[in-house]
Design a protein around this motif. Structure first.
Motif, short mmCIF file in Angstrom:
data_model
loop_
_atom_site.label_atom_id
_atom_site.label_comp_id
_atom_site.label_asym_id
_atom_site.label_seq_id
_atom_site.Cartn_x
_atom_site.Cartn_y
_atom_site.Cartn_z
N ILE A 78 0.85 -1.20 0.00
CA ILE A 78 0.00 0.00 0.00
C ILE A 78 0.88 1.24 0.00
O ILE A 78 1.79 1.38 0.82
N ALA A 79 0.61 2.16 -0.95
CA ALA A 79 1.41 3.38 -1.08
C ALA A 79 0.73 4.60 -0.48
O ALA A 79 1.40 5.57 -0.13
N ALA A 80 -0.60 4.58 -0.40
CA ALA A 80 -1.33 5.75 0.09
C ALA A 80 -2.60 5.30 0.81
O ALA A 80 -3.16 4.25 0.51
N ILE A 81 -3.02 6.13 1.75
CA ILE A 81 -4.22 5.87 2.54
C ILE A 81 -5.12 7.09 2.42
O ILE A 81 -4.68 8.21 2.65
N ILE A 102 3.85 3.42 12.34
CA ILE A 102 3.60 4.43 11.31
C ILE A 102 4.92 5.06 10.86
O ILE A 102 5.17 5.22 9.66
N ARG A 103 5.78 5.39 11.81
CA ARG A 103 7.07 6.01 11.46
C ARG A 103 7.95 5.05 10.66
O ARG A 103 8.69 5.47 9.77
N SER A 104 7.85 3.77 10.95
CA SER A 104 8.67 2.79 10.25
C SER A 104 8.12 2.44 8.86
O SER A 104 8.82 1.81 8.06
N ASN A 105 6.88 2.82 8.61
CA ASN A 105 6.24 2.50 7.33
C ASN A 105 5.57 3.75 6.75
O ASN A 105 4.35 3.78 6.55
N PRO A 106 6.35 4.80 6.48
CA PRO A 106 5.74 6.07 6.06
C PRO A 106 5.08 5.95 4.69
O PRO A 106 5.62 5.32 3.78
N LYS A 107 3.90 6.53 4.58
CA LYS A 107 3.19 6.56 3.30
C LYS A 107 2.22 7.72 3.30
O LYS A 107 1.95 8.34 4.34
N ILE A 108 1.68 8.02 2.16
CA ILE A 108 0.75 9.13 1.99
C ILE A 108 -0.52 8.86 2.80
O ILE A 108 -1.09 7.77 2.76
N PHE A 109 -0.96 9.88 3.55
CA PHE A 109 -2.20 9.79 4.34
C PHE A 109 -3.01 11.05 4.06
O PHE A 109 -2.52 12.16 4.27
N VAL A 110 -4.26 10.88 3.60
CA VAL A 110 -5.07 12.01 3.12
C VAL A 110 -6.45 12.00 3.78
O VAL A 110 -7.09 10.94 3.92
N TYR A 112 -9.71 15.07 5.55
CA TYR A 112 -9.96 16.40 6.13
C TYR A 112 -11.06 16.29 7.17
O TYR A 112 -11.47 15.19 7.55
N SER A 113 -11.50 17.43 7.68
CA SER A 113 -12.54 17.50 8.71
C SER A 113 -12.02 16.86 10.01
O SER A 113 -10.96 17.24 10.52
N ASP A 114 -12.73 15.88 10.56
CA ASP A 114 -12.36 15.22 11.81
C ASP A 114 -10.99 14.54 11.71
O ASP A 114 -10.33 14.31 12.73
N THR A 115 -10.54 14.28 10.49
CA THR A 115 -9.22 13.70 10.29
C THR A 115 -8.12 14.66 10.76
O THR A 115 -6.97 14.25 10.93
N GLY A 133 -6.77 16.91 2.41
CA GLY A 133 -7.31 16.86 1.06
C GLY A 133 -8.55 16.01 0.97
O GLY A 133 -9.19 15.70 1.98
N PRO A 134 -8.92 15.61 -0.23
CA PRO A 134 -10.22 14.98 -0.48
C PRO A 134 -10.41 13.65 0.24
O PRO A 134 -9.47 12.87 0.42
N SER A 135 -11.65 13.41 0.67
CA SER A 135 -12.06 12.11 1.18
C SER A 135 -12.81 11.37 0.07
O SER A 135 -13.22 11.96 -0.93
#
Length: 353
Positions: A78-81, A102-110, A112-115, A133-135
């Protein structure tokens, strides 16, 4: 924490959908599938991570949601979440996330709002850059397809490694509504109506460079005093946007936004920041935009005591937040506000090769 940039998103990469707050996967299966199909049409693989385990109690809910996030970060394929949507209870997860994982497996996390809560916690505990950004259900599940501006900027920010993002674009159109299916209507295939976007508006001039930090204004206020908020805001440019009102089909009141700004002033944040960016308000008409502009100016003049002569650029009606289309903002990236050039720019790369 030393900053960590995630790897750029490439065609063929796998994107995971997670639901760390509102759990609407079984309630809105058709829109969710539409969002999955659209991202697959762009050349990505999509995996939906959503457990059927019970979440009847707070304890069970926290465990299940954390397990899903951990599964997404643990999976090397998985490259992005991307979060499916916001909600109300992402803050419950903060003490229970495995930040070493999480620090050992860094990847894109996107998202907004409550996130907003997760963005702050991940930044504070791991240094990983995340993206406001977009949900999936609010943006990628649009009928007949997502707004192109949203998609184009999402790809621009997350695809291109090694070069600065540059000046952020502005959309000539916007929608003042969320899709009908988010309000419990049975209509799943009704396009959103669009109108001309309000112009970006400089409330104060000047130039400033700093690290971009912010989120939904109510969440930002609630995070103050926690170990997940920045220790100092002196080198920050703050971005804020408002969610819906108490009735989710109504805008967030200017009076409440005023209270939030005063709370941030009392915390000392508005005394320290180098600039302020306000998102396009959900269902804000011209009158509400003018009212909010006046409130912002008065809060800075009277409560904060920062004079008009000070270099403190303030820009409002920018394309992000509970609105469509929206920009993808790299949190904690170095940005520049320049009133003379009429630009809001990200002056460094947002992802790495």
């Amino acid at each position: 924490m030393d900053p960590i940039l995630p790897k750029a998103l490439k065609r063929g990469d796998k994107i995971a959908f997670v639901s760390p707050s509102a759990r609407l996967n079984d309630i809105l299966p058709i829109p969710l599938a539409r969002g999955k199909t659209y991202l697959e049409s762009l050349g990505f693989q999509v995996q939906i991570i959503f457990s059927k385990e019970t979440t009847a109690t707070i304890t069970e809910s926290i465990r299940v949601r954390c397990d899903e996030i951990h599964a997404a970060f643990r999976d090397d394929t998985i490259a992005a979440i991307i979060c499916t949507i916001g909600g109300e209870h992402a803050n419950e997860l903060l003490p229970f996330l495995d930040y070493s994982l999480i620090r050992s497996n860094p990847k894109i996390f996107v998202g907004y709002s409550d996130t907003t809560f997760l963005h702050y916690a991940i930044q504070a505990r791991t240094g990983l850059r995340t993206f406001y950004g977009p949900s999936v259900l609010t943006d990628f599940s649009d009928f007949p397809k997502p707004m192109q501006f949203t998609v184009d900027h999402f790809l621009r920010v997350l695809n291109e490694a090694g070069t600065s993002v540059g000046p952020l674009p502005r959309s000539p159109i916007c929608s003042k509504e969320h899709s009908d299916f988010l309000f419990g209507h049975e209509t799943l295939d009704k396009p959103r109506e669009t109108t001309d976007s309000p112009s970006w508006r400089w409330l104060r001039g000047g130039q400033a460079t700093g690290h971009l930090y912010g989120g939904t204004v109510t969440c930002v206020v609630r995070l103050q005093g926690t170990p997940y908020a920045p220790v100092s805001w002196k080198n920050k440019i703050l971005f804020l946007e408002s969610s819906m009102g108490d009735d989710i089909q109504l805008p967030y009141s200017v009076s409440k936004f005023r209270n939030n700004l005063v709370d941030l002033a009392l915390c000392g944040i508005l005394h320290e920041i180098r600039g302020l960016i306000i998102g396009r308000g959900y269902k804000y008409d011209t009158s509400m935009q003018d009212e909010l502009a006046n409130v912002i100016n008065e809060v800075f003049n009277v409560v904060v005591g920062r004079s008009l002569e000070e270099q403190l650029p303030i820009l409002m009606n920018v394309d992000f937040g509970h609105t469509s289309p929206l920009l993808t903002l790299p949190i904690n990236a170095l940005v520049r506000l320049d009133c003379d050039l009429d630009e809001f720019s990200v002056v460094e790369p947002s992802v790495r090769a």
